[in-house]
Design a protein around this motif. Structure first.
Motif, short mmCIF file in Angstrom:
data_model
loop_
_atom_site.label_atom_id
_atom_site.label_comp_id
_atom_site.label_asym_id
_atom_site.label_seq_id
_atom_site.Cartn_x
_atom_site.Cartn_y
_atom_site.Cartn_z
N UNK A 163 0.84 -1.21 0.00
CA UNK A 163 0.00 0.00 0.00
C UNK A 163 0.87 1.26 0.00
N UNK A 164 1.92 1.26 0.81
CA UNK A 164 2.83 2.42 0.85
C UNK A 164 3.51 2.62 -0.50
N UNK A 165 4.03 1.54 -1.09
CA UNK A 165 4.69 1.64 -2.39
C UNK A 165 3.73 2.14 -3.46
N UNK A 166 2.48 1.68 -3.39
CA UNK A 166 1.45 2.15 -4.32
C UNK A 166 1.19 3.64 -4.13
N UNK A 167 1.07 4.07 -2.87
CA UNK A 167 0.83 5.50 -2.58
C UNK A 167 1.97 6.37 -3.10
N UNK A 168 3.19 5.86 -3.07
CA UNK A 168 4.36 6.62 -3.51
C UNK A 168 4.63 6.46 -5.01
N UNK A 169 3.70 5.82 -5.71
CA UNK A 169 3.80 5.65 -7.17
C UNK A 169 5.12 5.00 -7.59
N UNK A 170 5.56 4.01 -6.82
CA UNK A 170 6.76 3.26 -7.22
C UNK A 170 6.43 2.59 -8.55
N UNK B 158 1.23 -4.52 -9.75
CA UNK B 158 0.90 -5.13 -8.46
C UNK B 158 1.78 -6.33 -8.13
N UNK B 159 2.09 -7.15 -9.13
CA UNK B 159 2.95 -8.31 -8.89
C UNK B 159 4.35 -7.84 -8.51
N UNK B 160 4.87 -6.86 -9.24
CA UNK B 160 6.20 -6.32 -8.94
C UNK B 160 6.27 -5.70 -7.56
N UNK C 212 4.42 -6.50 -5.01
CA UNK C 212 4.38 -7.61 -4.07
C UNK C 212 5.74 -8.26 -3.88
N UNK C 213 6.46 -8.43 -4.99
CA UNK C 213 7.81 -9.01 -4.92
C UNK C 213 8.77 -8.08 -4.16
N UNK C 214 8.64 -6.79 -4.42
CA UNK C 214 9.49 -5.82 -3.71
C UNK C 214 9.16 -5.85 -2.21
N UNK C 215 7.88 -5.91 -1.88
CA UNK C 215 7.48 -5.97 -0.46
C UNK C 215 8.01 -7.23 0.21
N UNK C 216 7.97 -8.36 -0.50
CA UNK C 216 8.54 -9.60 0.05
C UNK C 216 10.02 -9.41 0.37
N UNK C 217 10.73 -8.76 -0.54
CA UNK C 217 12.17 -8.55 -0.33
C UNK C 217 12.41 -7.60 0.84
N UNK C 218 11.58 -6.57 0.97
CA UNK C 218 11.72 -5.63 2.08
C UNK C 218 11.51 -6.34 3.42
#
Length: 158
Positions: A93-100, A104-106, A108-114
């Protein structure tokens, strides 16, 4: 040693607006760093109309380890979220808000890594665009000692 690379880019920029561009490869660069070290030279240019010349006075030179080349605000907030127990959905949700720039799949993968590997605190300001716009003011004016950042020359008047 043959085959060894220094993985370092050199940036030279004016103290009046210390920034440059960097090619976009992956949205994770904003969070985990550009993937290479930076050597940043910051100068003040003084024009001399009488001689039709200019003088470059180098005020700052800093080396940034590749892990410190991420976006300051984004990594600060992510690190706080992880410390506060955020789960994958919170981070997406944060990454979406910041327009990264990822689907959505990407994201999710970034969030998993974080969640599995909290990023180090970045020290650049990176704007989203077709190219990353890197801003170095935080490095130029950095007074604290930070592992991964070496101030080689520091003549900037704060």
């Amino acid at each position: 040693m043959p085959g060894t690379t220094i993985q370092t880019d050199i940036k030279v920029t004016s103290v009046r607006q210390p920034q440059s561009s960097s090619s976009f490869k992956d949205a994770k660069q904003k969070i985990f760093g550009l993937g290479y070290n930076l050597l940043i030279f910051v100068y003040d240019k003084v024009d001399d109309p009488s001689t039709s010349s200019a003088k470059l006075n180098f005020l700052s030179c800093s080396y940034l380890d590749k892990e410190r080349t991420a976006d300051y605000t984004t990594t600060w907030r992510i690190r706080e979220m992880v410390k506060d127990g955020a789960i994958k959905d919170d981070i997406v949700a944060y990454l979406n808000d910041k327009c990264i720039p990822a689907d959505d799949i990407g994201l999710g993968l970034i969030a998993d890594e974080i969640v599995s590997r909290t990023p180090k605190q970045g020290y650049l300001t990176i704007s989203n665009a077709l190219q990353w716009r890197l801003q170095y003011a935080r490095i130029v004016h950095l007074k604290d000692s930070v592992a991964g950042i070496t101030k080689i020359v520091d003549k900037v008047i704060k």
